[in-house]
Design a protein around this motif. Structure first.
Motif, PDB file in Angstrom:
ATOM      1  N   LEU A 121      -4.849  -4.568   4.506  1.00 43.80           N
ATOM      2  CA  LEU A 121      -5.072  -3.458   4.980  1.00 43.80           C
ATOM      3  C   LEU A 121      -3.891  -2.356   4.302  1.00 43.80           C
ATOM      4  N   MET A 122      -2.599  -2.657   4.298  1.00 38.43           N
ATOM      5  CA  MET A 122      -1.657  -1.766   3.493  1.00 38.43           C
ATOM      6  C   MET A 122      -2.116  -1.433   2.071  1.00 38.43           C
ATOM      7  N   ILE A 123      -2.782  -2.420   1.440  1.00 37.49           N
ATOM      8  CA  ILE A 123      -3.242  -2.064  -0.042  1.00 37.49           C
ATOM      9  C   ILE A 123      -4.670  -1.240   0.119  1.00 37.49           C
ATOM     10  N   MET A 124      -5.717  -1.696   0.885  1.00 44.49           N
ATOM     11  CA  MET A 124      -6.870  -0.977   1.064  1.00 44.49           C
ATOM     12  C   MET A 124      -6.552   0.523   1.505  1.00 44.49           C
ATOM     13  N   LEU A 125      -5.703   0.795   2.396  1.00 44.24           N
ATOM     14  CA  LEU A 125      -5.338   2.352   2.640  1.00 44.24           C
ATOM     15  C   LEU A 125      -4.512   2.840   1.656  1.00 44.24           C
ATOM     16  N   GLY A 126      -4.163   2.269   0.767  1.00 43.59           N
ATOM     17  CA  GLY A 126      -3.348   2.886  -0.384  1.00 43.59           C
ATOM     18  C   GLY A 126      -1.795   3.049   0.027  1.00 43.59           C
ATOM     19  N   ILE A 127      -1.216   2.358   1.109  1.00 45.46           N
ATOM     20  CA  ILE A 127       0.139   2.567   1.467  1.00 45.46           C
ATOM     21  C   ILE A 127       0.860   1.709   0.488  1.00 45.46           C
ATOM     22  N   VAL A 128       0.482   0.730   0.042  1.00 44.12           N
ATOM     23  CA  VAL A 128       1.021  -0.158  -1.022  1.00 44.12           C
ATOM     24  C   VAL A 128       0.262  -0.212  -2.125  1.00 44.12           C
ATOM     25  N   PRO A 129       0.572   0.448  -3.389  1.00 44.13           N
ATOM     26  CA  PRO A 129      -0.357   0.111  -4.542  1.00 44.13           C
ATOM     27  C   PRO A 129      -0.499  -1.182  -4.819  1.00 44.13           C
ATOM     28  N   LEU A 130      -1.767  -1.529  -5.201  1.00 42.57           N
ATOM     29  CA  LEU A 130      -1.925  -2.775  -5.543  1.00 42.57           C
ATOM     30  C   LEU A 130      -1.124  -3.014  -6.923  1.00 42.57           C
ATOM     31  N   GLY A 131      -1.118  -2.586  -7.751  1.00 44.85           N
ATOM     32  CA  GLY A 131      -0.421  -3.077  -9.001  1.00 44.85           C
ATOM     33  C   GLY A 131       1.245  -3.379  -8.468  1.00 44.85           C
ATOM     34  N   LYS A 132       1.606  -2.633  -7.440  1.00 38.53           N
ATOM     35  CA  LYS A 132       3.220  -2.761  -7.043  1.00 38.53           C
ATOM     36  C   LYS A 132       3.282  -3.915  -6.550  1.00 38.53           C
ATOM     37  N   VAL A 153       1.355  -6.688  -6.704  1.00 30.95           N
ATOM     38  CA  VAL A 153       0.981  -8.037  -7.228  1.00 30.95           C
ATOM     39  C   VAL A 153       2.505  -8.177  -8.195  1.00 30.95           C
ATOM     40  N   THR A 154       2.967  -7.093  -8.796  1.00 32.46           N
ATOM     41  CA  THR A 154       3.804  -7.314  -9.875  1.00 32.46           C
ATOM     42  C   THR A 154       5.284  -7.382  -9.128  1.00 32.46           C
ATOM     43  N   SER A 155       5.581  -6.415  -8.183  1.00 33.73           N
ATOM     44  CA  SER A 155       6.805  -6.446  -7.799  1.00 33.73           C
ATOM     45  C   SER A 155       7.333  -7.244  -6.518  1.00 33.73           C
ATOM     46  N   TYR A 156       6.250  -6.997  -5.494  1.00 32.88           N
ATOM     47  CA  TYR A 156       6.543  -7.527  -4.258  1.00 32.88           C
ATOM     48  C   TYR A 156       6.138  -8.886  -4.131  1.00 32.88           C
TER      49      TYR A 156
END
Length: 166
Positions: A44-55, A57-60
């Motif tokens: 949900l956080m990724i789909m709503l754009g709260i957390v960017p997908l690239g960030k 996958v790479t950072s978190y």
């Protein structure tokens, strides 16, 4: 400029808090499995754009830990498929003549040795299925055996020169 340089928009912060609270309540009431609840909240956080997908996958995502745990369970699954776990459980029962205290002590010593020589997580992933199979054959509760193995794995890992960092 990064995607967070402007700061979160107010609606994103409010939605993030609502998702967190809903996931927390779902985990507390145990309506769904914790894994599905956490993954649903993250999705949900990724789909709503709260957390960017690239960030995400790479950072978190901690890929080293995820790959380590995945490989440990693959090794444990291979041991289970080959039948070595059932063989080990029946061998332990035959060797110690169904005496629970000797089975407990032998599994504890074995787990400490495996933990000292290899990895504590690997020792747990391999020995816990043996323990569960053994206690099921003996019709005993696995809880004291599990506690003993976990303590022995910790002691075995701490007995090495570098200690146990897990």
């Amino acid at each position: 400029m990064t995607e967070f340089s402007q700061g979160p928009v107010l609606w994103q912060a409010i939605i993030a808090l609502i998702i967190f609270a809903a996931a927390y309540v779902c985990i507390l009431i145990e309506k769904w499995d914790r894994m599905y609840t956490a993954l649903g909240g993250a999705l949900l956080m990724i789909m709503l754009g709260i957390v960017p997908l690239g960030k995400a996958v790479t950072s978190y995502a901690n890929w080293h830990v995820l790959l380590l745990i995945t490989s440990l369970f693959i090794i444990s699954g291979v041991f289970l498929k080959t039948g070595i776990i059932a063989y080990s459980a029946s061998h332990i029962l035959r060797k110690f003549r169904l005496q629970p205290i000797t089975v407990l002590l032998s599994l504890s010593v074995l787990s400490a040795i495996v933990s000292a020589l290899l990895d504590g997580l690997l020792a747990i992933a391999v020995l816990v299925p043996i323990l569960l199979k053994t206690t099921k054959m003996m019709k005993l509760s696995p809880v004291p055996f599990l506690i003993s193995i976990l303590l022995s794995v910790n002691i075995g890992g701490a007995a090495t020169l570098m200690g146990n960092f897990a």
